[in-house]
Design a protein around this motif. Structure first.
Motif, short mmCIF file in Angstrom:
data_model
loop_
_atom_site.label_atom_id
_atom_site.label_comp_id
_atom_site.label_asym_id
_atom_site.label_seq_id
_atom_site.Cartn_x
_atom_site.Cartn_y
_atom_site.Cartn_z
N ILE A 212 -2.91 38.11 -41.20
CA ILE A 212 -1.62 36.87 -39.76
C ILE A 212 -3.10 37.39 -38.45
N HIS A 214 -4.83 35.14 -34.74
CA HIS A 214 -3.79 34.22 -33.71
C HIS A 214 -5.37 34.36 -32.12
N ILE A 224 4.90 32.54 -33.00
CA ILE A 224 4.67 34.24 -33.94
C ILE A 224 6.82 34.65 -33.25
N VAL A 229 4.61 39.94 -34.05
CA VAL A 229 3.64 39.97 -34.04
C VAL A 229 2.55 40.87 -34.22
N GLU A 230 3.11 42.32 -33.99
CA GLU A 230 2.64 43.36 -34.40
C GLU A 230 2.72 43.91 -35.74
N SER A 234 -0.62 41.81 -39.63
CA SER A 234 -1.15 41.33 -38.71
C SER A 234 -2.55 41.60 -38.32
N ILE A 236 -3.66 40.71 -34.77
CA ILE A 236 -4.31 40.14 -33.58
C ILE A 236 -4.91 40.99 -32.76
#
Ligand code: CP
Length: 258
Positions: A212, A214, A224, A229-230, A234, A236
């Motif tokens: 994932i 972003h 998300i 998010v974490e 991910s 990110i």
């Protein structure tokens, strides 16, 4: 090096600063809002001022799609594109490619999904271009009003649904909903996460070995769901770390020959 940002930034601006400092450069940070531009100084005179200081490299972000192109080769410093309006964000694309290469140890043949506000996203446009050059397949999905028409896309891109993207992609890049650029219409943000965001239901459909991504900043619980998010898949914050290495490489490549 001068960071000349005529539009807000956290990641790009400060990762260029960290990169420059790690390479031993001096950094000048310019903010339009507290500069003499607010007293009416032209952008040309502002850039001439930094040229007079002996700046070797200017990192420039501007909301006008063609401003950065228009100043190329007009000043003694090298110009690095740190985000041009809605059309280009090349250093973000390079860090995205680096993150993908680090993960998969190859690029050719990967399938990358880009989901969300493609219409207003300079990241999407630069990613689509570089992924094509590197022979990667691109799946695009998002609200109908925010995605291009299939006939306007290059041959390595395919419009699809988020569920198909989840099943097929090696990486899914979720894009920020760019409210500030939506002048002509309102997006129904209430259902966005349910229909186009990464939520618990979609997470179950994503391949276990896919990642994932972003570009940030993330609108948590819109693109998300916050606790994802974490999540393990991910990358990110890894993208942000890789932004420093990528920008060190850009600055090193531009190293002034003094
Ligand atoms: N990804 C990105 O360009 O973030 P910033 O706007 O914070 O620089």
């Amino acid at each position: 090096m001068a960071n000349l940002f005529f539009e807000n930034s956290t990641r790009t601006k400060f990762s260029f600063e960290v990169a420059a400092k790690r390479l031993g450069a001096h950094v000048l940070n310019f903010n339009e809002s507290n500069s003499s531009v607010s007293k009416g100084e032209s952008l040309y005179d502002t850039l001439k001022t930094f040229e007079s200081f002996g700046v070797d490299t200017a990192i420039v972000r501007h909301s006008d799609d063609y401003f950065i192109e228009s100043i190329k080769d007009k000043f003694k410093f090298s110009v690095v594109n740190a985000g041009a309006g809605e059309i280009q964000h090349p250093s973000q694309s390079l860090l995205d490619v680096f993150t993908l290469y680090e993960e998969f140890k190859k690029l050719e043949g990967l399938t990358i999904a880009i989901c969300g506000d493609i219409k207003f996203s300079r990241v999407a446009k630069s990613d689509i271009e570089i992924f094509g050059l590197l022979k990667m397949k691109v799946l695009l999905c998002g609200p109908e009003s925010l995605i291009p028409k299939q006939e306007n896309l290059p041959s390595h891109c395919e419009i699809t649904t988020i569920n198909k993207a989840a099943k097929e992609a090696d990486a899914i890049i979720f894009l920020r909903v760019q409210h500030e650029r939506h002048q002509m219409f309102e997006l129904d943000i209430k259902d966005y996460n349910e229909n186009f965001g990464l939520n618990d239901k979609l997470m179950k459909k994503i391949k276990k070995d896919s990642i994932i991504m972003h570009p940030g900043p993330v609108n948590r619980d819109i693109e998300i769901t916050s606790h994802l998010v974490e999540c393990e898949q991910s990358r990110i914050f890894k993208q942000m770390e890789n932004g420093v290495y990528t920008r060190m490489a850009i600055l090193d490549w531009l190293k002034p020959q003094r």
